[in-house]
Design a protein around this motif. Structure first.
Motif, short mmCIF file in Angstrom:
data_model
loop_
_atom_site.label_atom_id
_atom_site.label_comp_id
_atom_site.label_asym_id
_atom_site.label_seq_id
_atom_site.Cartn_x
_atom_site.Cartn_y
_atom_site.Cartn_z
N ILE A 16 -23.86 47.16 37.29
CA ILE A 16 -24.82 46.22 37.86
C ILE A 16 -26.24 46.54 37.40
O ILE A 16 -27.03 45.63 37.08
CB ILE A 16 -24.74 46.22 39.41
CG1 ILE A 16 -23.36 45.76 39.87
CG2 ILE A 16 -25.82 45.33 40.00
CD1 ILE A 16 -23.00 44.35 39.46
N SER A 17 -26.57 47.81 37.35
CA SER A 17 -27.91 48.21 36.89
C SER A 17 -28.14 47.78 35.44
O SER A 17 -29.18 47.21 35.11
CB SER A 17 -28.09 49.73 37.02
OG SER A 17 -28.01 50.14 38.36
N LEU A 18 -27.14 48.05 34.59
CA LEU A 18 -27.27 47.67 33.18
C LEU A 18 -27.37 46.16 33.02
O LEU A 18 -28.14 45.66 32.19
CB LEU A 18 -26.06 48.20 32.39
CG LEU A 18 -26.04 49.69 32.10
CD1 LEU A 18 -24.71 50.08 31.46
CD2 LEU A 18 -27.19 50.06 31.17
N ALA A 32 -30.58 44.32 31.38
CA ALA A 32 -30.40 43.50 30.18
C ALA A 32 -30.89 42.07 30.40
O ALA A 32 -31.57 41.50 29.54
CB ALA A 32 -28.92 43.50 29.77
N VAL A 33 -30.54 41.49 31.55
CA VAL A 33 -30.94 40.11 31.84
C VAL A 33 -32.45 40.01 32.01
O VAL A 33 -33.09 39.09 31.47
CB VAL A 33 -30.22 39.60 33.11
CG1 VAL A 33 -30.79 38.27 33.56
CG2 VAL A 33 -28.72 39.45 32.83
N GLY A 84 -19.54 46.53 24.88
CA GLY A 84 -20.34 45.41 25.38
C GLY A 84 -21.83 45.71 25.28
O GLY A 84 -22.62 44.83 24.92
N VAL A 85 -22.22 46.95 25.57
CA VAL A 85 -23.62 47.34 25.44
C VAL A 85 -24.09 47.17 24.00
O VAL A 85 -25.19 46.68 23.74
CB VAL A 85 -23.83 48.80 25.90
CG1 VAL A 85 -25.25 49.26 25.60
CG2 VAL A 85 -23.54 48.94 27.39
N ILE A 113 -18.51 41.68 28.63
CA ILE A 113 -17.67 42.79 28.17
C ILE A 113 -18.19 44.11 28.74
O ILE A 113 -17.40 44.97 29.13
CB ILE A 113 -17.64 42.83 26.62
CG1 ILE A 113 -16.94 41.57 26.08
CG2 ILE A 113 -16.93 44.08 26.12
CD1 ILE A 113 -16.94 41.46 24.58
N MET A 114 -19.50 44.24 28.79
CA MET A 114 -20.11 45.45 29.36
C MET A 114 -19.68 45.66 30.80
O MET A 114 -19.49 46.79 31.26
CB MET A 114 -21.64 45.34 29.28
CG MET A 114 -22.40 46.51 29.85
SD MET A 114 -24.19 46.24 29.76
CE MET A 114 -24.39 44.97 31.04
#
Length: 215
Positions: free
Chosen positions: A36-38, A42-43, A105-106, A167-168
């Motif tokens: 969730i943090s990533l 990213a968003v 995904g990252v 995917i991440m």
């Protein structure tokens, strides 16, 4: 506390299945917190950087808030992906522990960002978030930089970035759904520049775009 004590005490049963306890279990999950943090990082980076790049290139007076690229449909899609994630964390938590999938995904998120931002910087004032229906003097067909490799790096970058997010988070259903929806959206959207180039009689642009998809 033993299982027997829980069954003998109805109050404990209610507390164990309460939304507060379930939410606490969700946030105590290390994989969930990381994913969730990533996702939010990213968003947030994607949209804020899009907006400030647009302001830098076009000027504040020519950039509306819609350049943040946040629409009702987009929020619904992201809400669906979060709902899927929450359900799968509760039902199949081991799915979210596939780190090789998450890290791939990252990588896709980073690649998508680089491709899209490269498209914006390379095209400069010729890159706009809204399709222009009238030709302006500074509009030109960009053929150098990343545009020498792919015809629609802006669309391609967003496509790769959005799929990478899912995917991440190890969201199989959202990954497939995003692929189908975005593919259909961009395959239709690129027809507008083609039509407008033909209408404006810019033959070189029309021939360059004709038959191309979004890469």
């Amino acid at each position: 506390m033993t299982t027997e004590e829980t069954f003998q005490n109805p109050r404990l049963q209610i507390e164990s299945i309460s939304p507060a306890n379930q939410m606490g279990d969700f946030f105590s999950n290390g994989a969930a917190r990381r994913h969730i943090s990533l996702m939010f990082i990213a968003v947030a980076f994607f949209h804020v950087s899009e907006y400030f790049l647009a302001i830098t290139i076009h000027g504040r007076s020519r950039v509306p808030l819609s350049s943040l690229l946040i629409s009702k449909q987009y929020l619904i899609a992201m809400g669906f992906s979060l709902l899927e994630y929450a359900l799968e964390v509760g039902l199949v938590p081991e799915m979210k522990e596939l780190w090789w999938v998450s890290y791939s995904g990252v990588v896709l998120v980073v690649i998508g960002e680089v491709v899209r931002k490269g498209a914006i910087v390379t095209a400069g004032r010729s890159f706009t978030h809204m399709i222009k229906i009238y030709h302006e003097d500074h509009h030109q067909l960009v053929r150098h930089g990343i545009y020498a490799i792919m015809r629609h790096p802006g669309y391609c970058g967003f496509f790769v970035w959005a799929i990478g997010i899912q995917i991440m988070m190890c969201n199989p259903m959202s990954t497939v759904a995003f692929m189908i929806v975005l593919w259909n959206f961009f395959s239709k959207r690129i027809q507008y520049p083609l039509f407008l180039a033909f209408r404006m009689k810019t033959k070189d642009i029309w021939l360059s775009l004709k038959g191309s998809l979004f890469w």
